[in-house]
Scaffold this motif. Structure first.
Motif, short mmCIF file in Angstrom:
data_model
loop_
_atom_site.label_atom_id
_atom_site.label_comp_id
_atom_site.label_asym_id
_atom_site.label_seq_id
_atom_site.Cartn_x
_atom_site.Cartn_y
_atom_site.Cartn_z
N GLN A 75 0.60 -1.47 -0.21
CA GLN A 75 0.18 0.01 -0.06
C GLN A 75 0.38 1.82 0.20
O GLN A 75 0.04 2.17 -0.67
N THR A 76 1.72 0.92 0.30
CA THR A 76 2.60 2.37 0.59
C THR A 76 3.50 2.64 -0.77
O THR A 76 3.58 3.65 -1.29
N SER A 78 1.79 2.32 -3.77
CA SER A 78 0.36 2.39 -4.26
C SER A 78 -0.04 3.87 -3.65
O SER A 78 -0.04 4.57 -5.18
N ARG A 79 0.22 4.30 -2.12
CA ARG A 79 0.46 5.82 -2.44
C ARG A 79 0.60 7.02 -2.94
O ARG A 79 0.84 7.96 -3.04
N GLU A 82 0.12 7.68 -6.44
CA GLU A 82 -0.32 7.94 -6.14
C GLU A 82 -0.52 9.42 -5.75
O GLU A 82 -0.65 10.45 -6.75
N ASP A 83 0.96 9.44 -5.11
CA ASP A 83 0.77 11.18 -4.84
C ASP A 83 2.15 11.48 -5.65
O ASP A 83 2.28 13.18 -5.83
#
Length: 157
Positions: A75-76, A78-79, A82-83
């Motif tokens: 998830q890190t 993925s985030r 996204e960021d």
């Protein structure tokens, strides 16, 4: 399959992604360096291709192995993608998002850039968090049903 994904597949199969990643080796030693590399790569890919989809997918494929080596939750990554890949897109005038925003607002991208604080502040904050270790959890530190099962099928190095 879209042209973006075809282009990304060609980059991966020809070894271009590995070559680019090997140039980033000095930068990806720490979590903060790794996050910085992801943000820079996604931003450069976005600016070169004008495709946020390609920037996110190629950036993710490039760095998933490094995130796995550092035992960081998927998830890190993925985030972080996204960021950088998605959030910066409205600031690139020749990208679809940038052209849409400028057309909808009726002003140039450079006119709304100072007011789009979310778009340029997110990448900065994620880099700061990467160096401080805040919100970058290792596997087992936070309960998660997500793991690297899919990536092991494709065996990202």
């Amino acid at each position: 399959m879209s042209w973006d994904m075809l282009y990304g597949s060609i980059m991966e199969k020809t070894g271009l992604l590995e070559a680019l990643l090997s140039k980033m080796d000095p930068l990806v030693k720490s979590t903060g360096g790794l996050v910085t590399a992801v943000v820079l790569t996604c931003t450069l890919l976005l600016m070169a291709t004008a495709s946020q989809t390609l920037a996110i997918v190629v950036g993710g494929r490039m760095y998933i192995g490094e995130f796995k080596k550092k035992n960081l939750l998927p998830q890190t990554l993925s985030r972080t993608l996204e960021d950088s890949g998605t959030i910066i897109s409205p600031l690139v005038p020749w990208s679809l998002c940038g052209a849409y925003m400028a057309g909808t607002l009726g002003v140039s991208t450079m006119s709304y850039l100072p007011f789009a604080m979310f778009c340029w502040l997110c990448p900065v904050l994620v880099i700061v968090y990467g160096f401080t270790g805040k919100f970058f959890w290792k596997t087992g530190e936070k309960s998660s049903q997500k793991d690297y099962q899919f990536s092991t099928l494709m065996e990202a190095s």
